[in-house]
Design a protein around this motif. Structure first.
Motif: not given
Length: 185
Positions: A114-117, A150-151, A153-170
């Protein structure tokens, strides 16, 4: 709350029975904080918002502690795609707004985003998207409270407190098999 979501409770103040350990998982070594029989924190190395040393309690071995052992076991099952929901109870100590956001995070189904919005709209005010982002970023229980879903609005990976590489992996772990098989790389 989704009946398949991580059992959550809130508390107005931290208790003195807090303890912490390093939990070794397929996602790496995680700092886990427990409070009684609930997980109160799960942090990746170099987490953007780590807990204060005075808030994590005494260090204990993870082996033999039921909360830490259950967390390690369930994360292993999750990484192996054998688990889509968590049963380890969690407890958080956020302000009222953050708690509302975290409650919504646990209702995002496995494999979906889902998105922040969208979360802001669900809270009744699309103008709260930035504040939602702040609450998502301060989620104290990574993965079990699935802020990685949570991504932008355009579906892009944005801020993740554990790092974007980890967000992508999850998110990759949660991909349906047919999507994962269709990727060339």
């Amino acid at each position: 709350m989704d009946s398949h979501a991580t059992p959550r409770s809130r508390s107005t103040g931290m208790t003195t029975d807090r303890r912490h350990a390093t939990v070794t998982t397929d996602l790496g070594d995680l700092l886990a904080v427990a409070e009684g029989d609930a997980l109160a924190g799960l942090y990746f190395p170099r987490h953007w918002h780590p807990p204060k040393v005075e808030d994590i309690g005494a260090e204990v071995p993870s082996a033999g502690d039921p909360v830490f052992e259950a967390t390690r076991r369930e994360l292993g099952e999750y990484v192996r795609r054998e688990r889509t929901t968590f049963t380890v109870p969690t407890v958080t100590h956020g302000d009222a707004f953050s708690e509302r956001v975290w409650d919504l995070l646990v209702t995002i189904p496995y494999g979906e985003t889902t998105t922040y919005g969208a979360i802001a709209r669900e809270l009744g005010n699309v103008g709260l998207a930035q504040r939602v982002g702040q609450a998502v970023g301060r989620n104290p229980v990574s993965v079990l409270i699935p802020c990685h879903r949570v991504v932008g609005a355009d579906g892009s990976l944005t801020g993740y407190a554990g790092g974007l590489d980890r967000k992508a992996r999850l998110l990759e772990i949660e991909e349906p098999p047919e999507v994962a098989e269709s990727r060339l790389f």
